[in-house]
Scaffold this active site. Sequence first.
Site, PDB file in Angstrom:
ATOM      1  N   GLU A 134       0.805  -1.179  -0.058  1.00 40.39           N
ATOM      2  CA  GLU A 134       0.132  -0.119   0.132  1.00 40.39           C
ATOM      3  C   GLU A 134       0.957   1.357  -0.002  1.00 40.39           C
ATOM      4  O   GLU A 134       2.014   1.190   0.278  1.00 40.39           O
ATOM      5  CB  GLU A 134      -0.812  -0.049   1.545  1.00 40.39           C
TER       6      GLU A 134
ATOM      7  N   GLU B 162      -1.575 -10.095  -6.174  1.00 33.01           N
ATOM      8  CA  GLU B 162      -1.607 -10.758  -7.499  1.00 33.01           C
ATOM      9  C   GLU B 162      -0.795  -9.963  -8.538  1.00 33.01           C
ATOM     10  O   GLU B 162      -0.011 -10.699  -9.131  1.00 33.01           O
ATOM     11  CB  GLU B 162      -3.130 -10.957  -8.018  1.00 33.01           C
TER      12      GLU B 162
ATOM     13  N   CYS C  86      -9.210  -8.430  -7.705  1.00 33.95           N
ATOM     14  CA  CYS C  86     -10.105  -7.365  -7.972  1.00 33.95           C
ATOM     15  C   CYS C  86      -9.945  -7.143  -9.578  1.00 33.95           C
ATOM     16  O   CYS C  86      -9.306  -7.921 -10.229  1.00 33.95           O
ATOM     17  CB  CYS C  86      -9.449  -5.860  -7.457  1.00 33.95           C
TER      18      CYS C  86
HETATM   19  N1  THU Z   1      -6.098  -6.284  -2.318  1.00 35.10           N
HETATM   20  C1  THU Z   1      -5.247  -7.316  -2.821  1.00 35.10           C
HETATM   21  O1  THU Z   1      -3.947  -7.507  -2.698  1.00 35.10           O
HETATM   22  N2  THU Z   1      -5.681  -8.389  -3.531  1.00 35.10           N
HETATM   23  C2  THU Z   1      -7.194  -8.658  -3.672  1.00 35.10           C
HETATM   24  O2  THU Z   1      -7.563  -9.598  -4.245  1.00 35.10           O
HETATM   25  C3  THU Z   1      -8.097  -7.566  -2.970  1.00 35.10           C
HETATM   26  C4  THU Z   1      -7.510  -6.410  -2.646  1.00 35.10           C
HETATM   27  C5  THU Z   1      -5.365  -5.517  -1.495  1.00 35.10           C
HETATM   28  C6  THU Z   1      -5.244  -4.059  -1.953  1.00 35.10           C
HETATM   29  C7  THU Z   1      -5.484  -3.190  -0.428  1.00 35.10           C
HETATM   30  O3  THU Z   1      -3.863  -3.248   0.001  1.00 35.10           O
HETATM   31  C8  THU Z   1      -6.193  -4.039   0.305  1.00 35.10           C
HETATM   32  O4  THU Z   1      -6.216  -5.231  -0.217  1.00 35.10           O
HETATM   33  C9  THU Z   1      -7.564  -3.650   0.730  1.00 35.10           C
HETATM   34  O5  THU Z   1      -8.245  -3.445  -0.639  1.00 35.10           O
END
Ligand code: THU
Length: 128
Positions: free
Chosen positions: A42, A53, A84
């Site tokens: 993040e 991913e 996502c």
């Molecule tokens: N996130 C992922 O890394 N992969 C997913 O499949 C869904 C969302 C992360 C992005 C962000 O850091 C956190 O999860 C919340 O959305």
Amino acid sequence: MEPILTAAIEAREHAFAPFSKFKVGAALEDDFGRLHTGCNVENASYGLTVCAERVAVFKAISEGARRFRRIAVCADTESLTPPCGACRQILWEFCGDIEVVLVNLAGKTESIRMSQLLPRAFDASFLG
Ligand code: THU
């Protein structure tokens, strides 16, 4: 437990998620059986955050891998967390119709194919 699932669970531990506190891990298996892992990273500007991913795909590509068999995605949710929309597009373009294995910390799993997650996808085949 299968090594790809263990790898996704372990990769999740490296997640840098101080803003959402939502940790995700991924493990992408290439056609040699090699596992490329990723976690979400993040950013304070939020929009620059990269999902687990995509980190796994970009790490794999940068190491020379080009063909893939499946990816495992781990989050700590009862209802298993799917990739996502942005990750679906990247996974489709680099990995095609691979199997996506969702897993949580309790060991619950579910398999789904990319063509189910992203039907009628846009990709380079449309660019002529
Ligand atoms: N996130 C992922 O890394 N992969 C997913 O499949 C869904 C969302 C992360 C992005 C962000 O850091 C956190 O999860 C919340 O959305």
